[in-house]
Design a protein around this motif. Structure first.
Motif, mmCIF file in Angstrom:
data_model
loop_
_atom_site.group_PDB
_atom_site.id
_atom_site.type_symbol
_atom_site.label_atom_id
_atom_site.label_comp_id
_atom_site.label_asym_id
_atom_site.label_seq_id
_atom_site.Cartn_x
_atom_site.Cartn_y
_atom_site.Cartn_z
ATOM 1 N N HIS A 171 0.825 -1.211 0.000
ATOM 2 C CA HIS A 171 0.000 0.000 0.000
ATOM 3 C C HIS A 171 0.867 1.273 0.000
ATOM 4 N N ASP A 172 1.950 1.228 0.761
ATOM 5 C CA ASP A 172 2.850 2.394 0.754
ATOM 6 C C ASP A 172 3.399 2.650 -0.651
ATOM 7 N N LYS A 173 3.830 1.578 -1.310
ATOM 8 C CA LYS A 173 4.429 1.712 -2.644
ATOM 9 C C LYS A 173 3.399 2.160 -3.683
ATOM 10 N N ILE A 174 2.220 1.574 -3.652
ATOM 11 C CA ILE A 174 1.227 1.929 -4.654
ATOM 12 C C ILE A 174 0.671 3.332 -4.400
ATOM 13 N N ILE B 213 -4.851 -10.533 -3.938
ATOM 14 C CA ILE B 213 -6.287 -10.777 -4.117
ATOM 15 C C ILE B 213 -6.545 -12.270 -4.259
ATOM 16 N N ALA B 214 -5.645 -12.955 -4.962
ATOM 17 C CA ALA B 214 -5.811 -14.394 -5.168
ATOM 18 C C ALA B 214 -5.729 -15.163 -3.859
ATOM 19 N N ARG B 215 -4.925 -14.699 -2.886
ATOM 20 C CA ARG B 215 -4.797 -15.376 -1.596
ATOM 21 C C ARG B 215 -5.968 -15.094 -0.654
ATOM 22 N N LYS C 212 -7.241 0.218 -5.796
ATOM 23 C CA LYS C 212 -6.017 0.963 -6.083
ATOM 24 C C LYS C 212 -5.372 0.505 -7.389
ATOM 25 N N LEU C 213 -5.449 -0.784 -7.650
ATOM 26 C CA LEU C 213 -4.919 -1.294 -8.917
ATOM 27 C C LEU C 213 -5.694 -0.705 -10.100
ATOM 28 N N ASP C 214 -7.006 -0.710 -9.980
ATOM 29 C CA ASP C 214 -7.841 -0.155 -11.069
ATOM 30 C C ASP C 214 -7.529 1.323 -11.294
ATOM 31 N N GLN C 215 -7.368 2.042 -10.198
ATOM 32 C CA GLN C 215 -7.066 3.472 -10.299
ATOM 33 C C GLN C 215 -5.702 3.692 -10.953
ATOM 34 N N GLN D 169 1.298 -7.149 -10.429
ATOM 35 C CA GLN D 169 1.465 -8.566 -10.146
ATOM 36 C C GLN D 169 1.246 -8.876 -8.672
ATOM 37 N N ARG D 170 1.844 -8.093 -7.793
ATOM 38 C CA ARG D 170 1.695 -8.332 -6.351
ATOM 39 C C ARG D 170 0.249 -8.120 -5.907
ATOM 40 N N GLY D 171 -0.388 -7.127 -6.471
ATOM 41 C CA GLY D 171 -1.783 -6.881 -6.120
ATOM 42 C C GLY D 171 -2.669 -8.051 -6.503
#
Length: 305
Positions: free
Chosen positions: A32-35, A94-96, A112-115, A88-90
């Motif tokens: 979250h910090d990185k994104i 979500i998969a986990r 956040k990924l969509d944004q 990729q990490r996001g």
């Protein structure tokens, strides 16, 4: 029967899973910090692209603006590895989880990924549109200023040429020749009318395409060209009017001069006939000389025969 030590239950239960949960939480926080930092950077870029600097009307400045716009694409390319890693990490996070529709944390990641993807695509689109516009304006500006300089020089040279022409003559044949020359010049000037219309059209298009700060530059250049054209047209017309007036004045003057010369020559001829024969040849030569420098030349030639 003895019971099992309670700490063993905790070892397979809460105590044993604690470190794993802690590491997972740390990964989420780092993600979250990185994104968030990436989103902040991308948002700043897209805002600048949505409010770009005013488009110049000068070719060299437009080239600079194109270069600045390309720098945005370069920066985006440098950020590409971070962008792909976050995506990729996001997806893995979500998969986990139980899915973004059931897990609040997973939904926050998905949002956040969509944004990030949306802003990324906006930046790509805006930079492409900006470059296309700048290239169009640069092409328009190059064509305008090249045509403007050439036409302005031609108008100036033609204006000076007309101003240096010899004044209207007094002989009708000379004035008529000057009128023919003036008519040829008029045809050449009229031929420039199409070039003028093209330059004016280009100026109108560039004035509409460039930013507000540069519009006065374009308008001033077009106004100066129009003024130069009007001055040339007036100079040409004044020249034509003067030649018409000169021809109207030259014809009666020439006719009067011819009549006067003929009368004088006839009178001298009558006087010669009454002179002694020894002076006759000299007097006759004088009459012929007078006739050769006057409109009565043809009459003297016939009379002498």
């Amino acid at each position: 029967m003895a019971s099992r030590p309670p700490h063993r239950v905790r070892a397979h239960g809460g105590v044993g899973q604690g470190p794993l949960r802690g590491r997972g939480q740390q990964r989420r926080l780092r993600f979250h910090d990185k994104i968030d930092l990436t989103l902040e950077s991308l948002k700043g870029t897209v805002e600048r692209l949505r409010q770009p600097p005013s488009t110049s009307a000068e070719v060299e400045k437009i080239k600079e603006q194109i270069s600045e716009n390309k720098n945005v694409s370069v920066d985006l390319e440098r950020l590409q590895p971070v962008y792909e890693t976050l995506k990729q990490r996001g997806k893995e996070m979500i998969a986990r989880s139980e899915g973004a529709d059931k897990d609040i944390s997973a939904k926050a990641v998905q949002d956040k990924l969509d944004q990030m993807v949306l802003i990324w695509e906006d930046i790509q689109t805006l930079t492409e549109e900006r470059e296309a516009k700048l290239l169009d304006v640069m092409k328009l500006a190059a064509k305008l200023w090249c045509s403007h300089v050439a036409l302005a020089a031609t108008i100036k040279d033609t204006q000076e040429l007309i101003g240096e022409l010899e004044g209207p003559g007094v002989d009708p044949s000379l004035v008529k020749q000057q009128q023919e020359d003036a008519e040829a010049a008029k045809d050449e000037i009229d031929g420039l009318q199409e070039e003028l219309a093209t330059v004016l059209s280009l100026g109108s298009d560039l004035g509409a395409a460039c930013g507000e700060p540069d519009k006065p530059i374009v308008h001033k250049s077009i106004d100066e060209l129009n003024s130069a054209w009007d001055a040339l047209s007036k100079t040409r017309k004044d020249r034509a009017d003067k030649l018409v007036e000169a021809l109207q004045a030259a014809v009666p003057y020439q006719e009067g001069l011819q009549g006067c010369t003929s009368t004088v020559i006839k009178a001298i001829a009558q006087e010669i006939l009454h002179q002694p024969s020894d002076v006759f040849p000299e007097l006759l030569c004088g009459v012929l000389l007078l006739g050769s420098n006057s409109p009565g030349q043809r009459w003297v030639g016939c009379w002498s025969c």
